[in-house]
Design a protein around this motif. Structure first.
Motif, mmCIF file in Angstrom:
data_model
loop_
_atom_site.group_PDB
_atom_site.id
_atom_site.type_symbol
_atom_site.label_atom_id
_atom_site.label_comp_id
_atom_site.label_asym_id
_atom_site.label_seq_id
_atom_site.Cartn_x
_atom_site.Cartn_y
_atom_site.Cartn_z
ATOM 1 N N GLU A 71 8.045 -1.325 -60.237
ATOM 2 C CA GLU A 71 9.162 -0.672 -59.549
ATOM 3 C C GLU A 71 9.341 0.737 -60.116
ATOM 4 N N ARG A 72 9.581 1.694 -59.262
ATOM 5 C CA ARG A 72 9.842 3.064 -59.713
ATOM 6 C C ARG A 72 11.179 3.102 -60.445
ATOM 7 N N GLY A 73 11.156 3.651 -61.645
ATOM 8 C CA GLY A 73 12.372 3.722 -62.443
ATOM 9 C C GLY A 73 12.891 5.141 -62.577
ATOM 10 N N ARG A 74 13.257 5.503 -63.791
ATOM 11 C CA ARG A 74 13.852 6.811 -64.051
ATOM 12 C C ARG A 74 12.784 7.870 -64.342
ATOM 13 N N GLU A 75 13.113 9.109 -64.063
ATOM 14 C CA GLU A 75 12.269 10.232 -64.466
ATOM 15 C C GLU A 75 12.837 10.778 -65.764
ATOM 16 N N PHE A 76 12.012 10.853 -66.792
ATOM 17 C CA PHE A 76 12.458 11.281 -68.101
ATOM 18 C C PHE A 76 12.219 12.773 -68.288
ATOM 19 N N GLY B 266 7.421 -1.781 -51.215
ATOM 20 C CA GLY B 266 7.621 -0.433 -51.744
ATOM 21 C C GLY B 266 7.213 -0.297 -53.194
ATOM 22 N N PHE B 267 7.107 -1.428 -53.918
ATOM 23 C CA PHE B 267 6.635 -1.366 -55.293
ATOM 24 C C PHE B 267 5.169 -0.925 -55.282
ATOM 25 N N ARG B 268 4.724 -0.316 -56.369
ATOM 26 C CA ARG B 268 3.339 0.135 -56.506
ATOM 27 C C ARG B 268 2.566 -0.834 -57.395
ATOM 28 N N VAL B 269 1.273 -0.997 -57.106
ATOM 29 C CA VAL B 269 0.455 -1.887 -57.927
ATOM 30 C C VAL B 269 -0.548 -1.059 -58.720
#
Length: 376
Positions: free
Chosen positions: A181-186, A228-231
């Motif tokens: 799952e796409r999370g936060r951009e640091f 929508g999740f990436r593998v």
């Protein structure tokens, strides 16, 4: 749960309950043994704590040893003898058969020599792995280009272990993948530089059918997998080392706690946090940091009395932010210790192994100080 916790506390003590010294001389413990027989379950760290006051220097105990070119090739049943080379203590392996060796120190009431099998490690991952996460930090644009979860055989929007999901791409048959799952951009706190994109592992699976739309059967789940999740392939860079070699951090400038893995305001013992340093800063798994928070700035009022932070006026806050004689910086406050277990280009993941106070985003991470450990 009680036994794993006890084992974790034990390894934390072995790893962190020490005093850092600047001298190069190795200091032996009072009453140290002259020899030791390696037991199954030993680590290099364990053995070093038998001999040294400062086990951080354990690699030097195995130095200058023609018999042990690689200390990871010491096996259960080997007898080690303490010798001195140029006045410095070193461990050497006896050439005699380990079957005839008798242990000087017994770590088990059985006191038996176990046949050789696997070489002994530094610190075993299995002691702490249940507290760790398999998230990754990657380039934002790169993640957006990876194959995407379209849907699944189940009509549900949420997919779990045993479900088959559809992927928009030709994937190698039999290859293992993780769904992220796409999370936060640091971002770097000072420069604003993008440090990476958080990719949160939701599940793992194996390709069971390859085609324009491939199929993956989910074998494990950490959270529900959605469209929508990436593998991403479960390759070496997404895995963790089986063993850690604990060593104090060496940085010219402090690292910072970038975020908590749970995205909460504070983190405590056995929680995972992100650091704003990675392989580019020569960080590697096993590095240990002390966690500190900036001390408060105390303002002296016109009557010469210190003003508590919670009672300062706007004017006094302005004075506190300026460099004046009326603003006095208090010492940094110790909060705990952290063990790095996974490293990316510009970001790392660390496990908080001990705390005296809650850890927050922005706390400083520095080389462990020359003080006995106080966290347990």
């Amino acid at each position: 749960m009680e036994m794993p916790m006890k084992r974790l506390i034990l390894i934390a003590l072995m790893t962190l309950n020490c005093t850092f010294v600047t001298a190069d001389t190795l200091t032996l413990k009072a009453g140290y043994p002259e020899s030791y027989v390696v037991k199954k379950g030993d680590t290099l760290w364990d053995i070093s704590t038998v001999f040294l006051n400062d086990p951080w220097k354990w690699p030097r105990l195995w130095d200058v040893n023609p018999q042990i070119a690689n200390p990871h090739l010491i096996y259960p049943g080997d007898q080690l003898t303490l010798v001195f080379v140029d006045g410095q203590p070193r461990l050497v392996r006896n050439s005699a058969s380990s079957d005839s060796a008798k242990p000087h120190i017994k770590k088990s009431p059985e006191g038996r020599v176990i046949a050789k099998n696997n070489a002994i490690p530094a610190v075993d991952l299995t002691l702490i792995e249940q507290y760790l996460v398999q998230n990754r930090v990657v380039e934002t644009n790169w993640l957006a280009e990876q194959p995407m979860v379209l849907s699944g055989e189940s009509p549900s929007r949420h997919h779990i272990v045993g479900d088959v999901i559809y992927i928009d791409g030709i994937l190698p048959l039999g290859q293992k993948y993780g769904a992220y799952e796409r999370g936060r951009e640091f971002l770097n706190k000072e420069s604003g530089e993008v440090l990476g994109q958080e990719a949160i592992l939701a599940s793992t699976g194996q390709v069971i059918e390859s085609g324009k739309v491939s199929k993956i059967k989910l074998l494990s789940s950490f959270r529900e997998t959605k469209a929508g999740f990436r593998v991403l392939p479960m390759e070496r860079d997404s895995l963790m080392s089986a063993y850690f070699t604990p060593k104090p951090a060496e940085l010219k400038a402090p690292a910072l706690v970038l975020a908590t893995e749970s995205n909460l305001r504070e983190a405590g013992k056995l929680n995972v946090v992100y650091l704003d340093k990675g392989t580019q800063d020569r960080i590697e798994p096993g590095v240990v940091f002390s966690i500190y928070r900036d001390g408060e700035v105390i303002v002296i009022d016109p009557n010469g009395m210190p003003v508590p932070v919670i009672e300062r006026t706007a004017y006094e806050n302005l004075i506190a932010s300026a460099s004046t004689d009326r603003a006095i910086q208090m010492p940094d406050v110790y909060h705990g210790k952290l063990l790095v277990f996974k490293v990316f280009d510009k970001v790392s993941l660390g496990l908080i192994v001990t705390t005296e106070r809650p850890v927050r985003v922005g706390d400083k991470l520095i080389a462990p100080e020359s003080l006995a450990f106080r966290g347990l």
